[in-house]
Enzyme design. Structure first.
Site, PDB file in Angstrom:
ATOM      1  N   LYS A   1       3.813  11.985   5.887  1.00  0.00           N
ATOM      2  CA  LYS A   1       4.737  10.850   5.877  1.00  0.00           C
ATOM      3  C   LYS A   1       5.901  11.203   4.952  1.00  0.00           C
ATOM      4  O   LYS A   1       5.743  11.328   3.745  1.00  0.00           O
ATOM      5  CB  LYS A   1       4.031   9.588   5.393  1.00  0.00           C
ATOM      6  CG  LYS A   1       4.877   8.338   5.500  1.00  0.00           C
ATOM      7  CD  LYS A   1       4.124   7.111   5.009  1.00  0.00           C
ATOM      8  CE  LYS A   1       3.012   6.742   5.949  1.00  0.00           C
ATOM      9  NZ  LYS A   1       2.375   5.459   5.557  1.00  0.00           N
TER      10      LYS A   1
ATOM     11  N   GLY B   1       9.589   5.836   6.574  1.00  0.00           N
ATOM     12  CA  GLY B   1      10.207   7.064   7.064  1.00  0.00           C
ATOM     13  C   GLY B   1       9.473   7.575   8.286  1.00  0.00           C
ATOM     14  O   GLY B   1       8.745   6.838   8.956  1.00  0.00           O
TER      15      GLY B   1
ATOM     16  N   ASP C   1      -0.042  -5.659   4.016  1.00  0.00           N
ATOM     17  CA  ASP C   1       0.649  -5.325   5.267  1.00  0.00           C
ATOM     18  C   ASP C   1      -0.354  -4.900   6.339  1.00  0.00           C
ATOM     19  O   ASP C   1      -0.187  -3.873   6.986  1.00  0.00           O
ATOM     20  CB  ASP C   1       1.680  -4.226   5.030  1.00  0.00           C
ATOM     21  CG  ASP C   1       2.684  -4.116   6.187  1.00  0.00           C
ATOM     22  OD1 ASP C   1       2.901  -5.123   6.881  1.00  0.00           O
ATOM     23  OD2 ASP C   1       3.240  -3.026   6.389  1.00  0.00           O
TER      24      ASP C   1
END
Length: 777
Positions: A477, A461, A573
């Site tokens: 966030k 987002g 990630d």
């Protein structure tokens, strides 16, 4: 007085004013984000027994010389604090028992002066120490653990360290000397069974003529982490006479043979014990506990124990009723209430040896399950009244908030999707230890999520810069509709994030789960992402030393996830846009939205095997082995970080116009064209350093995971490369021109290493061969 402020998100300088609390016994500030210097005034605390500051960031600071003046200190633990300088002389501290200075940047020799005879643990591993093992270490009769691994120590291994020890009390010595430069053995290499010796990674292991050396140069076998049933005096008691299904059992140390009774079961943990091997201290702990509880020794049985990260010692106790005239097999109500009060009110006398404790559980089973305590019943009634009153106020406040939000949204025309409205009917859960924010607080902090406050956007987002009422600047966030998780999954992630505390990880401040929204609130990092700085459009640049420090900080953060987090975590990630920079350009790894818990750690902290998972991550950073097998390991993170290192070297993106950075850099490296693809904005750098860094990056990106270095090896290699460059090369970007007009090879007289500019090498200056498709910047 005790100050237990560990495992939080405290930041900034430790207040020297704490040294004015003269009654302070324990100061535990480990696992925070503290920085600055270590207050030398702490040595003035007359009764301080434990000083534990592990896993903070006192980079550049030294251990104050005044710390040798502690008069009653028993435990000093400064592990992984970024400390520099020499190991201080602590021989004047008469009661010192436990010393942990591991995972710092300490250099020089280990002091020769003799430490306290009470010393049980010395951990100086993962530093840059040189010289030999002090002879004074052979005169420590209570020593249990001596860890000197991962240093630059030389000379012979002295066998008299264990020859002068007595093991008659069941003591043990664990001697870890791995990865140093020990070349010989001083004496006979034949330690008793009570001694564990590890020599892997030393030249002495290559000495085929040395008898028995191979026995100590392999991996250590797994150790028992649990001990059960210390007493076996009940082995001959008839089973039928004491039915265990009714929660009764024989009292192991009872003076009355085969006395059957129902125990109270208690979970108990020592938070900072001053020893690393428990068996010699079982009897003193039993005396300490029973005297504190006003019980006889036979009434206590330590059922099991195990060591946890920290290190902390968890154990499960059984308390049995006394043998009185009536031979009662249970505690009465008043006794149970008295014992429970002693544990829950923290009224045990202080112990320098065992340190602070915490009650994990006080379980009432069998005949105790239905016990009612008079005061507690009254408390419950009062509690119900208070709950009703608080609930009424909460409902009124909630209604006011809902009405305010509805009016605000109507006024601004901002409406949520129907799915969010459905989610808003859920009752928000609250998590202890994590700050909860309302939607209204988030809206006020971001000027109602004004686009001018948006600082980023990802798959999760949008990210907004927000200012809380106390003027704290945070990053918020906000999950978009398609990224909303189930409430259980969302809170599982928050619990994970709230347990992660390291100076090279972005800290979680709090969360919001209201109005169908899911938001995570983090500390705000003013210098953005590493990707921003590496971009060709960036007006700012990083010299080589600064890039190297950012690489090291990132590696340390990931090493913490792999080996220090509880439970361990695989990030999954890692990329340049998930490495953020604070005001001093310190690296902090961010975005654990894709993280997965690792399997349980094996002995020595190695992350075992893998986690099978659906492949997720970012193209260009994905480990090829993980992509093919769906097996996520710690080496998957190593690969991704290696790609980041290649970005830092070249300034290029992982995938650009169909070209893969790993393949292209490998081609340039093999053809001798490496210097032609180095980022032209790094200024001058030592040529040997750039070669070592490039070699490390490519080894991280090896196709075969077993060929890649561990994250600990990555950290050690980066630390070594940093020692090869002058300090001035890594302090500030202000002194480095973003685009130097020309470069030159510095003469050896200018420095001990060769320096080369990133702009003075062209293809014609190098060996001819395959020209890589990546063009020099």
């Amino acid at each position: 007085m005790c100050s237990h402020l560990n495992n939080n998100s405290l930041a900034g300088q430790i207040p020297p004013e704490l040294s004015q609390i003269f009654t302070l016994l324990h100061l535990l500030l480990d696992n925070n984000n503290l920085s600055g210097y270590l207050p030398p005034e702490f040595s003035n605390l007359p009764d301080l027994r434990i000083l534990q500051l592990d896993n903070n960031d006192f980079s550049g600071s030294v251990i104050p010389a005044s710390y040798r003046n502690f008069s009653r200190l028993v435990k000093l633990s400064l592990r992984n604090c970024g400390l520099q300088g020499a190991v201080p002389d602590l021989s004047r501290i008469p009661s010192l028992t436990y010393l942990d200075l591991s995972r710092n940047h300490l250099a020089g020799p280990i002091p020769e002066n003799k430490l306290s005879e009470n010393m049980t643990t010395i951990d100086l591993s993962d530093n840059q120490l040189k010289g030999s093992i002090p002879g004074s270490f052979s005169d420590l009769p209570s020593l249990q653990t001596l860890s000197l691994k991962n240093n630059f120590l030389t000379g012979p291994v002295p066998t008299n360290i264990w020859q002068n020890m007595s093991f008659s009390t069941g003591a043990r010595l664990k001697l870890d000397l791995r990865n140093n430069s020990f070349s010989s053995i001083q004496g006979h290499l034949n330690p008793p069974v009570n001694v564990t010796l590890r020599l892997e990674g030393n030249p002495v292991c290559k000495n085929a003529n040395l008898l028995n050396v191979n026995l100590f140069c392999g991996s250590e076998p797994g150790e028992d982490k649990m001990l059960t049933n210390f007493n076996d005096s009940i082995a001959n008691c008839p089973i039928q006479a004491c039915p265990t299904d009714n929660f009764y059992e024989y009292v192991p140390a009872s003076p009355l043979p085969c006395f059957c009774a129902a125990p109270l079961r208690i979970g108990y943990r020592l938070k900072s014990p001053s020893f690393s091997y428990f068996p010699p201290y079982i009897q003193p702990l039993e005396v300490y506990l029973t005297s504190s509880l006003k019980l006889s020794r036979y009434q206590l049985s330590i059922d099991t124990y195990s060591w946890e990260k920290g290190p902390r010692l968890r154990m499960y106790l059984k308390l049995f009723p006394s043998i009185n005239v009536n031979h009662s097999s249970t505690f009465n109500v008043s006794e149970v209430q008295r014992i429970k009060h002693l544990y829950t009110s923290w009224t045990f006398p202080g112990s320098a040896l065992f340190g602070p404790y915490e009650l994990l559980n006080f379980t009432l089973l069998g005949p105790y399950a239905d016990m009612k305590f008079e005061n507690e019943n009254q408390g419950i009634s009062k509690g119900i009244l208070v709950a009703v009153a608080v609930g009424g106020v909460a409902c009124a406040v909630a209604m006011s908030v809902i009405i305010t939000i509805l009016i605000t949204r109507r006024y601004t025309g901002n409406r949520h999707a129907m799915s969010r409205k459905c989610l808003s009917t859920k009752v928000s859960m609250r998590l202890g230890g994590v700050k909860y924010f309302t939607f209204k607080e988030m809206a006020l902090a971001t000027d109602n999520f004004n686009s001018s406050n948006q600082v980023g956007q990802g798959g999760y987002g949008k990210v907004y810069k927000g200012t809380l009422p106390d003027k704290t600047v945070v990053a918020i966030k906000r999950a978009e509709e398609g990224s909303l998780q189930g409430q259980k999954e969302f809170f599982t992630e928050i619990k994970l994030l709230s347990r992660l505390h390291h100076r090279n990880l972005v800290s979680l401040v709090g969360y919001c789960d209201e109005e169908g929204e899911q938001m995570l609130v983090y500390e705000f990092l003013p210098n953005g992402t590493l990707r921003d700085w590496l971009s060709a459009k960036s007006k700012r640049s990083l010299n080589f030393g600064m890039r190297l420090r950012i690489a090291l900080g990132s590696a340390k953060g990931i090493l913490y996830l792999h080996t220090e987090a509880h439970p361990p975590v695989f990030h999954r990630d890692i990329k340049a846009s998930n490495i953020l920079l604070d005001s001093k350009l310190n690296a902090k790894v961010a975005d654990f939205g894709l993280s997965r818990l690792a399997p349980a750690l094996e002995d020595e902290g190695a992350v075992p095997d893998h986690v099978s998972t659906v492949v997720r991550g970012t193209p260009g950073y994905l480990d090829p082995e993980y992509f093919l097998t769906h097996k996520l390991t710690d080496r998957s993170d190593v690969y991704s970080l290696g790609v980041v290192f290649l970005e830092m070297l070249t300034g290029m993106r992982p995938i650009s116009h169909g070209r893969n950075i790993v393949r292209e850099v490998n081609m340039a490296h093999q053809s001798g064209m490496m210097m032609s693809i180095i980022d032209g904005r790094m200024g001058c750098y030592p040529s040997e350093c750039i070669e070592r860094f490039a070699g490390l990056a490519l080894s991280c990106c090896h196709n075969k995971p077993e060929k890649r270095p561990s994250m600990l090896d990555v950290v050690k290699q980066l630390e070594y490369i940093l020692t090869m460059i002058p300090e001035t090369e890594s302090v500030s970007s202000d002194s480095v021109s973003s685009y130097p007009n020309s470069g030159k090879l510095l003469s050896p007289a200018s420095s001990s290493a060769s320096y080369v500019s990133t702009l003075n090498v062209s293809g014609s200056d190098l060996i001819s061969g395959v020209i890589p498709s990546i063009k020099p910047r």
